[in-house]
Motif scaffolding. Structure first.
Motif, PDB file in Angstrom:
ATOM      1  N   PRO A 101       0.805  -1.230   0.000  1.00  0.00           N
ATOM      2  CA  PRO A 101       0.000   0.000   0.000  1.00  0.00           C
ATOM      3  C   PRO A 101       0.834   1.274   0.000  1.00  0.00           C
ATOM      4  O   PRO A 101       0.560   2.207  -0.774  1.00  0.00           O
ATOM      5  CB  PRO A 101      -0.834  -0.136   1.287  1.00  0.00           C
ATOM      6  CG  PRO A 101      -0.929  -1.609   1.513  1.00  0.00           C
ATOM      7  CD  PRO A 101       0.401  -2.140   1.089  1.00  0.00           C
ATOM      8  N   ARG A 102       1.843   1.334   0.853  1.00  0.00           N
ATOM      9  CA  ARG A 102       2.667   2.544   0.916  1.00  0.00           C
ATOM     10  C   ARG A 102       3.422   2.751  -0.393  1.00  0.00           C
ATOM     11  O   ARG A 102       3.549   3.887  -0.874  1.00  0.00           O
ATOM     12  CB  ARG A 102       3.661   2.456   2.075  1.00  0.00           C
ATOM     13  CG  ARG A 102       4.599   3.663   2.170  1.00  0.00           C
ATOM     14  CD  ARG A 102       5.452   3.636   3.413  1.00  0.00           C
ATOM     15  NE  ARG A 102       4.633   3.768   4.621  1.00  0.00           N
ATOM     16  CZ  ARG A 102       5.137   3.810   5.858  1.00  0.00           C
ATOM     17  NH1 ARG A 102       6.446   3.716   6.037  1.00  0.00           N
ATOM     18  NH2 ARG A 102       4.333   3.937   6.886  1.00  0.00           N
TER      19      ARG A 102
ATOM     20  N   LEU B  85      -6.350  -4.168  -2.534  1.00  0.00           N
ATOM     21  CA  LEU B  85      -6.172  -2.890  -1.848  1.00  0.00           C
ATOM     22  C   LEU B  85      -7.432  -2.038  -1.982  1.00  0.00           C
ATOM     23  O   LEU B  85      -7.916  -1.458  -0.994  1.00  0.00           O
ATOM     24  CB  LEU B  85      -4.964  -2.161  -2.432  1.00  0.00           C
ATOM     25  CG  LEU B  85      -4.679  -0.754  -1.898  1.00  0.00           C
ATOM     26  CD1 LEU B  85      -4.499  -0.760  -0.386  1.00  0.00           C
ATOM     27  CD2 LEU B  85      -3.451  -0.159  -2.589  1.00  0.00           C
ATOM     28  N   CYS B  86      -7.967  -1.976  -3.178  1.00  0.00           N
ATOM     29  CA  CYS B  86      -9.195  -1.214  -3.412  1.00  0.00           C
ATOM     30  C   CYS B  86     -10.346  -1.781  -2.583  1.00  0.00           C
ATOM     31  O   CYS B  86     -11.114  -1.036  -1.953  1.00  0.00           O
ATOM     32  CB  CYS B  86      -9.538  -1.239  -4.898  1.00  0.00           C
ATOM     33  SG  CYS B  86     -11.016  -0.305  -5.340  1.00  0.00           S
TER      34      CYS B  86
ATOM     35  N   ASP C  87     -10.197  -3.483   0.243  1.00  0.00           N
ATOM     36  CA  ASP C  87     -10.016  -3.204   1.675  1.00  0.00           C
ATOM     37  C   ASP C  87     -10.319  -1.751   2.005  1.00  0.00           C
ATOM     38  O   ASP C  87     -10.878  -1.442   3.064  1.00  0.00           O
ATOM     39  CB  ASP C  87      -8.591  -3.561   2.096  1.00  0.00           C
ATOM     40  CG  ASP C  87      -8.447  -5.043   2.450  1.00  0.00           C
ATOM     41  OD1 ASP C  87      -9.444  -5.786   2.293  1.00  0.00           O
ATOM     42  OD2 ASP C  87      -7.349  -5.455   2.871  1.00  0.00           O
ATOM     43  N   LEU C  88      -9.949  -0.843   1.117  1.00  0.00           N
ATOM     44  CA  LEU C  88     -10.246   0.571   1.359  1.00  0.00           C
ATOM     45  C   LEU C  88     -11.750   0.833   1.327  1.00  0.00           C
ATOM     46  O   LEU C  88     -12.264   1.671   2.073  1.00  0.00           O
ATOM     47  CB  LEU C  88      -9.525   1.440   0.333  1.00  0.00           C
ATOM     48  CG  LEU C  88      -7.995   1.506   0.487  1.00  0.00           C
ATOM     49  CD1 LEU C  88      -7.362   2.248  -0.679  1.00  0.00           C
ATOM     50  CD2 LEU C  88      -7.610   2.166   1.817  1.00  0.00           C
TER      51      LEU C  88
ATOM     52  N   TYR D 234      -5.235  -6.848   3.766  1.00  0.00           N
ATOM     53  CA  TYR D 234      -4.112  -6.099   4.328  1.00  0.00           C
ATOM     54  C   TYR D 234      -4.407  -5.759   5.783  1.00  0.00           C
ATOM     55  O   TYR D 234      -5.570  -5.659   6.188  1.00  0.00           O
ATOM     56  CB  TYR D 234      -3.880  -4.791   3.552  1.00  0.00           C
ATOM     57  CG  TYR D 234      -3.440  -4.961   2.120  1.00  0.00           C
ATOM     58  CD1 TYR D 234      -2.088  -5.032   1.791  1.00  0.00           C
ATOM     59  CD2 TYR D 234      -4.374  -5.032   1.085  1.00  0.00           C
ATOM     60  CE1 TYR D 234      -1.690  -5.174   0.465  1.00  0.00           C
ATOM     61  CE2 TYR D 234      -3.978  -5.178  -0.237  1.00  0.00           C
ATOM     62  CZ  TYR D 234      -2.630  -5.249  -0.544  1.00  0.00           C
ATOM     63  OH  TYR D 234      -2.232  -5.390  -1.845  1.00  0.00           O
TER      64      TYR D 234
ATOM     65  N   ASP E 244      -1.492  -0.825   7.680  1.00  0.00           N
ATOM     66  CA  ASP E 244      -0.706  -0.648   6.457  1.00  0.00           C
ATOM     67  C   ASP E 244      -1.447   0.139   5.381  1.00  0.00           C
ATOM     68  O   ASP E 244      -0.849   0.509   4.368  1.00  0.00           O
ATOM     69  CB  ASP E 244      -0.322  -2.019   5.877  1.00  0.00           C
ATOM     70  CG  ASP E 244       0.621  -2.798   6.778  1.00  0.00           C
ATOM     71  OD1 ASP E 244       1.431  -2.160   7.468  1.00  0.00           O
ATOM     72  OD2 ASP E 244       0.531  -4.042   6.787  1.00  0.00           O
ATOM     73  N   LEU E 245      -2.736   0.393   5.585  1.00  0.00           N
ATOM     74  CA  LEU E 245      -3.539   1.030   4.549  1.00  0.00           C
ATOM     75  C   LEU E 245      -3.415   2.553   4.585  1.00  0.00           C
ATOM     76  O   LEU E 245      -3.337   3.151   5.663  1.00  0.00           O
ATOM     77  CB  LEU E 245      -5.010   0.645   4.721  1.00  0.00           C
ATOM     78  CG  LEU E 245      -5.349  -0.829   4.513  1.00  0.00           C
ATOM     79  CD1 LEU E 245      -6.818  -1.072   4.844  1.00  0.00           C
ATOM     80  CD2 LEU E 245      -5.043  -1.261   3.083  1.00  0.00           C
TER      81      LEU E 245
ATOM     82  N   LEU F 264      -6.330   7.222  -5.286  1.00  0.00           N
ATOM     83  CA  LEU F 264      -6.090   7.453  -3.859  1.00  0.00           C
ATOM     84  C   LEU F 264      -6.023   8.947  -3.516  1.00  0.00           C
ATOM     85  O   LEU F 264      -6.272   9.325  -2.378  1.00  0.00           O
ATOM     86  CB  LEU F 264      -4.797   6.753  -3.432  1.00  0.00           C
ATOM     87  CG  LEU F 264      -4.833   5.217  -3.502  1.00  0.00           C
ATOM     88  CD1 LEU F 264      -3.458   4.628  -3.220  1.00  0.00           C
ATOM     89  CD2 LEU F 264      -5.860   4.666  -2.517  1.00  0.00           C
TER      90      LEU F 264
END
Length: 337
Positions: A242-243, A268-269, A271-272, A284, A288-289, A333
């Motif tokens: 993510p970072r 990632l998308c 989880d967000l 994740y 870490d997000l 993001l």
């Protein structure tokens, strides 16, 4: 991500399913469920037991000539139908003409199950058993049959010769023709719990800390987690994704294939989106997000990723595709929507 074709310790949940299925009768099985649960391993275990000279209720003996022939990928009564690229990767021999065409660079190894291979399988099913224990046809991943290939199988699947059995394994049963599904006895793969999965991953040599993170990253699919571990993924490398995306650091994906990058970004998308509605992230760690943009921005990013996933196996320039994926991720993001 395709399912890992492991050759180590047979997972205990697969062992239990093997015993259950061997106790039942049927000439055609369809093993279905999300990838990474052991479909291929279970299918191969059924074939081994069907062809074994001295089978038990728990499966093949592992010592006879039939078992050895399967181990060295040279059993005369086993027909394996896989995409050619996968067969080459796993060390299974191709048909003489297919191998010649690929060696002569007339074409590339197919990523689908070709209709020519299916026609050979139909002809194989009509021959007499070489070892006298019957014959078996294993199709994996079954969703890699197109409609022409699947239709070539239908008649034989409906009215097979008396000594042949079929096992189809798939991670996407909904993509199969209804007529294929209706001609098979269906079996839904069992999801193992986290304790059993991590214990098996440890037995396969995965460090406990890595096992827990990679299992979550793989959506609780243990064979996919093992595949990642064997590819060099660690808890640290997954947590860094993510970072790195926020910073546009492409090196975090240095040894990843395009499909793997798309998969990581989709997770990632996802989880967000969960965080945005107050739920717990799945793939994740929450720590870490990055900060989640609006649901509108995430929804648009998800649609974009889904469109890319449908064509990601096309021969794009991998470097340019990676730059585009990470750039679009940064835009999503940082969106003001």
């Amino acid at each position: 991500m395709s399912e890992a074709l492991t050759t180590g310790v047979l997972p205990p949940w697969v062992q239990r399913q093997r015993s259950t299925l061997l106790a039942q009768r049927g000439h055609a099985w369809l093993l279905q469920g999300p990838s990474g649960l052991g479909q291929y391993g279970l299918a191969l275990e059924l074939v081994r037991a069907w062809l074994c000279d001295a089978p038990t209720e728990q499966g093949a003996c592992g010592q006879c000539g039939s078992c050895h022939a399967i181990d060295v990928h040279a059993h005369a009564d086993l027909c394996l139908l896989m995409p050619e690229a996968m067969m080459i990767e796993q060390g299974w021999p191709l048909g003489e003409k297919a191998q010649s065409d690929i060696d002569d660079k007339k074409r590339k190894a197919s990523k689908e199950i070709r209709v020519e291979a299916m026609r050979d399988a139909v002809e194989f099913s009509q021959r007499t058993s070489a070892r006298g224990r019957g014959k078996a046809v294993l199709v994996y991943p079954a969703e890699r049959m197109n409609h022409i290939t699947a239709n070539a199988l239908l008649k034989t699947l409906e009215e097979p010769p008396g000594d042949v059995k079929f096992v189809l394994a798939t991670g996407a049963a909904h993509q199969l023709l209804p007529t294929i599904r209706s001609r098979c006895m269906g079996h839904n793969m069992v999801w193992p719990d986290a304790v059993e999965s991590t214990a098996w991953l440890a037995a396969e040599g995965v460090a406990p800390a890595d096992a827990q993170v990679l299992l979550a990253a793989a959506g609780s699919r243990p064979e996919n987690a093992l595949q990642w571990a064997r590819a060099g993924r660690t808890a640290q490398s997954w947590s860094a994704v993510p970072r790195a995306v926020v910073q546009g650091a492409l090196n975090v994906f240095a040894d990843w294939g395009p499909a793997q990058v798309v998969d990581a970004l989709q997770k990632l998308c996802h989880d967000l989106q969960l965080v945005r509605v107050g739920a717990t992230p799945r793939f994740y760690a929450a720590a870490d997000l990055p900060a989640a943009p609006s649901l509108a921005a995430l929804s648009q990013w998800a649609k974009d990723l889904n469109a890319t996933a449908r064509v990601v196996e096309h021969p794009f320039n991998a470097g340019l595709l990676l730059e585009s994926l990470v750039g679009r991720a940064q835009n999503a993001l940082n969106s003001r929507l």
